[in-house]
Design a protein around this motif. Structure first.
Motif, short mmCIF file in Angstrom:
data_model
loop_
_atom_site.label_atom_id
_atom_site.label_comp_id
_atom_site.label_asym_id
_atom_site.label_seq_id
_atom_site.Cartn_x
_atom_site.Cartn_y
_atom_site.Cartn_z
N LYS A 1 12.28 -14.28 3.16
CA LYS A 1 11.52 -13.92 2.54
C LYS A 1 11.77 -12.49 1.95
O LYS A 1 12.32 -12.06 1.36
N GLU A 2 12.15 -11.79 3.28
CA GLU A 2 12.45 -9.73 2.95
C GLU A 2 13.75 -9.85 3.15
O GLU A 2 14.34 -8.65 1.84
N LEU A 3 14.86 -10.86 3.53
CA LEU A 3 16.15 -10.34 3.36
C LEU A 3 16.24 -11.00 1.85
O LEU A 3 17.89 -10.28 1.44
N SER A 4 15.52 -11.73 1.54
CA SER A 4 16.28 -12.97 0.22
C SER A 4 15.43 -11.52 -1.20
O SER A 4 15.75 -12.21 -2.31
N ARG A 5 15.44 -11.13 -1.28
CA ARG A 5 14.69 -9.56 -2.04
C ARG A 5 16.57 -9.13 -2.92
O ARG A 5 16.80 -8.39 -2.07
N ALA A 6 15.56 -8.08 -4.21
CA ALA A 6 16.75 -8.19 -4.95
C ALA A 6 17.38 -6.60 -4.12
O ALA A 6 18.34 -6.42 -4.22
N GLY A 7 16.14 -6.60 -3.89
CA GLY A 7 16.07 -5.17 -3.51
C GLY A 7 16.19 -4.03 -1.91
O GLY A 7 16.55 -3.56 -1.74
N ILE B 1 -1.65 -10.62 23.86
CA ILE B 1 -0.22 -10.04 23.16
C ILE B 1 -0.93 -10.91 21.96
O ILE B 1 -0.74 -12.09 21.62
N VAL B 2 0.01 -9.92 21.07
CA VAL B 2 -0.25 -9.86 19.34
C VAL B 2 0.75 -10.56 19.43
O VAL B 2 1.61 -10.21 18.78
N PHE B 3 0.66 -11.41 18.72
CA PHE B 3 2.35 -12.72 18.19
C PHE B 3 2.23 -12.78 16.63
O PHE B 3 1.48 -13.34 15.84
N LYS B 4 3.21 -13.19 16.28
CA LYS B 4 3.83 -13.43 14.14
C LYS B 4 4.42 -14.14 14.23
O LYS B 4 5.40 -14.78 14.01
N PRO B 5 3.27 -15.67 14.14
CA PRO B 5 4.05 -16.71 14.35
C PRO B 5 4.87 -16.69 12.96
O PRO B 5 6.13 -17.69 12.82
N GLU B 6 4.91 -16.00 11.50
CA GLU B 6 4.89 -16.03 10.23
C GLU B 6 6.53 -15.83 10.29
O GLU B 6 7.24 -15.17 9.11
N ALA B 7 7.07 -14.67 11.30
CA ALA B 7 7.83 -13.96 11.48
C ALA B 7 9.46 -13.83 10.90
O ALA B 7 9.53 -13.60 10.18
N PRO B 8 9.74 -14.96 11.69
CA PRO B 8 10.74 -16.17 10.80
C PRO B 8 11.16 -15.94 9.34
O PRO B 8 12.05 -15.49 8.20
N ARG B 9 9.81 -16.51 8.36
CA ARG B 9 9.88 -17.05 7.71
C ARG B 9 9.91 -15.38 6.75
O ARG B 9 10.15 -15.23 5.31
N LEU B 10 8.60 -14.62 6.56
CA LEU B 10 8.76 -13.77 6.75
C LEU B 10 9.79 -12.55 6.43
O LEU B 10 10.10 -11.88 5.54
N LEU B 11 10.61 -12.62 7.65
CA LEU B 11 12.00 -12.06 7.83
C LEU B 11 12.56 -12.92 6.70
O LEU B 11 13.97 -11.93 5.73
#
Length: 371
Positions: free
Chosen positions: A128-134, A116-126
């Motif tokens: 960041k992406e939601l905060s982008r101007a575009g 099982i591959v897990f993404k520990p940075e998922a919340p922080r990355l999300l």
């Protein structure tokens, strides 16, 4: 993608070995991207195979730098999704996502449910992406590929952390799961649902607990899933049922019963899809049939071929989820009648994207805001 292996197991790579309790399949078919692969054979040494008979789940860290997956497929109703996990410990033998493990260098078989591959940075990355101007606000789906509430979520809590980010930004979310673990996050979902920002779909493949134990060995029991629908609905969370996948000759006789049971539990909508068997999944499913339903195997495969233009899989847009032919047309008519009979909807609850807003940064301690 960079990954770190936390532990290792040895698994068997020969189709035809006996079943492993609690696992969907005991085998690991070759990765379609690899030119060379090993093949098991009897060398005359009758040695114990403890690792192969009791494989443990291995967690693998994913160091991805992005988290939102976007698609423009004409037959998928959503445009973006987040998958905190790749691979799924539920072990559903029919899972269309199994072949995606090949992109990681693993097998679609036992590897898919034990590595099982897990993404520990998922919340922080999300965030960041939601905060982008575009960024353009749109529904984000959790569970489009593998279950966001599979067993490891109890320990890692990535799905809950993702929901906290989505709630903070006012970004709507849709969840697909067959786990009772979603109830843990009912507090967040209820708050979001009160603002038309959340909906949940519970996948119910069969009402037969014996069949479920072999089809979906580590997922919640059918009765528990109906209970989840009831509990979510009681908290005001729009919940639908995914009577999927329908497998001709295996669970399709239960279609109306699933819809009825879900409606009585409080489901508002219902959807269904036909079983898909892409790439390595086809031989895995055939092996499962021969082990667990040997008397019906040839009939089931014949019905699937009748529904897929003579093949076991149809990858074409618009027909890959629905199938074609007289047998499928009969299934569609039955489903439409059941949805109408039990007062459900065929569409989705409309979620509101207009409430999205990037939160204002919190001033540092001792520093006053300019505004």
């Amino acid at each position: 993608m960079n990954i770190m292996v936390v532990s290792r197991i040895q698994v068997n790579s020969e189709i035809g070995h006996g079943a492993i309790k609690g696992r969907g399949t005991p085998v690991n078919p070759p990765n379609r991207f690899e030119r060379a692969h090993g093949e098991a054979f009897d060398d005359g040494w009758d040695l114990p195979k403890e690792d192969a008979t009791k494989p443990q789940t291995m967690l693998i860290r994913d160091a991805t730098r992005s988290i939102i997956t976007r698609n423009d497929s004409p037959d998928i109703a959503f445009g973006q999704s987040v998958n905190p996990y790749r691979g799924c410990e539920h072990g559903c033998i029919y899972c269309f996502a199994r072949p995606s493990h090949a992109y990681l260098g693993f097998s679609a078989g036992l590897d898919f449910e034990t590595k099982i591959v897990f993404k520990p940075e998922a919340p922080r990355l999300l965030e960041k992406e939601l905060s982008r101007a575009g960024y353009k606000p749109a529904v984000i789906v959790l569970g489009s590929n593998t279950d966001p509430y599979q067993p490891v979520e109890r320990t890692l809590g990535l799905t809950r952390a993702i929901l906290e980010v989505l709630e903070k930004f006012g970004n709507p979310v849709g969840i697909v799961t067959k786990s009772a673990g979603v109830l843990r996050d009912a507090d967040i979902l209820a708050r979001m649902a009160s603002k038309r920002l959340a909906r949940v779909f519970i996948s119910v493949t069969t009402l037969d607990p014996t069949l479920a134990r072999t089809l979906e060995p580590r997922a919640a029991s059918p009765a528990r899933r109906l209970s989840v629908i009831r509990e979510l609905s009681a908290q005001g969370i729009p919940v639908g049922v995914m009577a999927s996948p329908m497998i001709p000759g295996v669970n399709d006789a239960e279609m109306e019963s699933i819809v009825e049971a879900a409606a009585k539990a409080g489901a508002r909508s219902a959807h269904t899809t036909l079983v898909r068997l892409p790439h390595e999944l086809a031989p895995l499913f055939v092996d499962w049939l021969e082990k667990h339903l040997p008397g019906r195997a040839s009939h089931v495969l014949s019905l699937i071929r009748q529904s897929r233009g003579g093949k076991l899989n149809d990858p074409d847009f618009h027909s890959r989820f629905t199938g074609s032919g007289p047998y499928v047309e009969m299934l569609h008519q039955r489903f439409a009648r059941a949805v109408k009979q039990f007062g459900l909807e065929g569409g989705n609850a409309v979620l509101d994207c207009s409430q999205f807003a990037v939160p204002r940064a919190t001033p540092a301690a001792g520093q006053l805001s300019l505004f």
